[in-house]
Structure formats: structure tokens, C-alpha cells
Design a protein around this motif. Structure first.
Motif, short mmCIF file in Angstrom:
data_model
loop_
_atom_site.label_atom_id
_atom_site.label_comp_id
_atom_site.label_asym_id
_atom_site.label_seq_id
_atom_site.Cartn_x
_atom_site.Cartn_y
_atom_site.Cartn_z
N ARG A 73 37.71 0.70 41.14
CA ARG A 73 38.82 -0.24 40.93
C ARG A 73 39.89 0.38 40.04
NH1 ARG A 73 40.91 -4.44 38.04
NH2 ARG A 73 41.67 -6.18 39.29
N ASP A 106 42.48 -5.10 44.23
CA ASP A 106 41.49 -6.15 44.49
C ASP A 106 41.24 -6.31 45.99
OD1 ASP A 106 41.08 -6.69 41.82
OD2 ASP A 106 42.53 -8.33 41.76
N GLU A 107 42.30 -6.27 46.78
CA GLU A 107 42.16 -6.40 48.23
C GLU A 107 41.34 -5.24 48.79
OE1 GLU A 107 46.20 -6.46 49.58
OE2 GLU A 107 46.55 -8.51 48.88
N ASN A 120 37.65 -5.57 47.78
CA ASN A 120 36.97 -6.57 48.60
C ASN A 120 36.64 -6.01 49.98
OD1 ASN A 120 37.01 -8.49 46.58
ND2 ASN A 120 38.97 -9.36 47.25
N ARG A 121 37.58 -5.28 50.55
CA ARG A 121 37.36 -4.67 51.86
C ARG A 121 36.25 -3.63 51.80
NH1 ARG A 121 39.13 -0.33 54.56
NH2 ARG A 121 40.51 0.37 52.91
N LEU A 171 33.79 -3.29 49.55
CA LEU A 171 32.49 -3.88 49.24
C LEU A 171 31.95 -4.73 50.38
CD1 LEU A 171 33.06 -4.77 45.49
CD2 LEU A 171 31.77 -2.84 46.44
N ALA A 172 32.83 -5.19 51.24
CA ALA A 172 32.39 -5.95 52.42
C ALA A 172 31.90 -5.01 53.54
CB ALA A 172 33.54 -6.84 52.93
#
Length: 103
Positions: free
Chosen positions: A79, A92-93, A96-97, A99-100
Motif C-alpha cells: 500500500r 486503496d482501489e 482491493n483489486r 487482495l481480491a
């Protein structure tokens, strides 16, 4: 005298200062070759002065402290890199991508 000891003998000094249960736990985490080298070094240790033992143990603690202070990877490190490149919102976007699993 502590400067005359090689790595295996320095490790032997440190291990010899540990309680047996801790030394056993440490040795279980090493390879057979490493255990053999260190065990041989323990058997070869000469009588050491308290100041030599203290110098070896102090050096070991300093090295452990240094390693513990080295930054590690992981989500927080990723991060920070992304923030420096894209700013907080996009970082952040991207996190999230990532970690998904949609990298």
C-alpha cells in the motif's frame, strides 16, 4: 577472544547460554548439517571469559535487533508503494483489486 571465534563457535556460545529447552527448539529448526557444525563447535569451545561470552551474546542481540528492524513486505508495504505512485484513493482501489485476486 570473541573476535577469534568463527560463526559456528559464536552460535555455540549463544546456544550454550540458553536453557536446554530453548536450545533444543532452536536446533530442531536447523538442518542436520547445521546442527552437526554447531554441536561440534559446542564440544570444541574453550574456557571463555565472562567478557568474551558477553561480547558474543551482545553481538548476537544487536544482529537480531537489526534484522527485526528491517522493513518487511506485506499488504502495508504494498500500500505504501502504491500510495507513492498513485495517491491514497487509487492505492486503496488497487489494493482491493490485488487482495481480491484480480491482479
Amino acid at each position: 577472544m570473541s573476535l577469534d571465534l568463527d560463526g559456528a563457535h559464536r552460535a555455540a556460545v549463544v546456544i550454550a547460554q540458553m536453557p536446554d529447552s530453548l536450545a533444543e527448539q532452536l536446533l530442531r529448526s536447523l538442518s542436520e548439517i547445521e546442527v552437526a557444525k554447531i554441536t561440534k563447535a559446542v564440544a570444541e569451545l574453550p574456557d571463555l571469559t565472562l567478557s568474551t561470552v558477553q561480547a558474543v551474546v551482545d553481538n548476537f542481540v544487536e544482529r537480531v535487533d537489526l534484522l527485526a528492524s528491517v522493513r518487511q513486505g506485506g499488504p502495508d508495504a504494498a500500500r505504501r508503494v502504491l500510495i507513492s505512485k498513485y495517491g491514497a484513493t487509487r492505492a486503496d482501489e488497487e489494493m482491493n483489486r490485488l487482495l481480491a485476486g484480480n491482479a
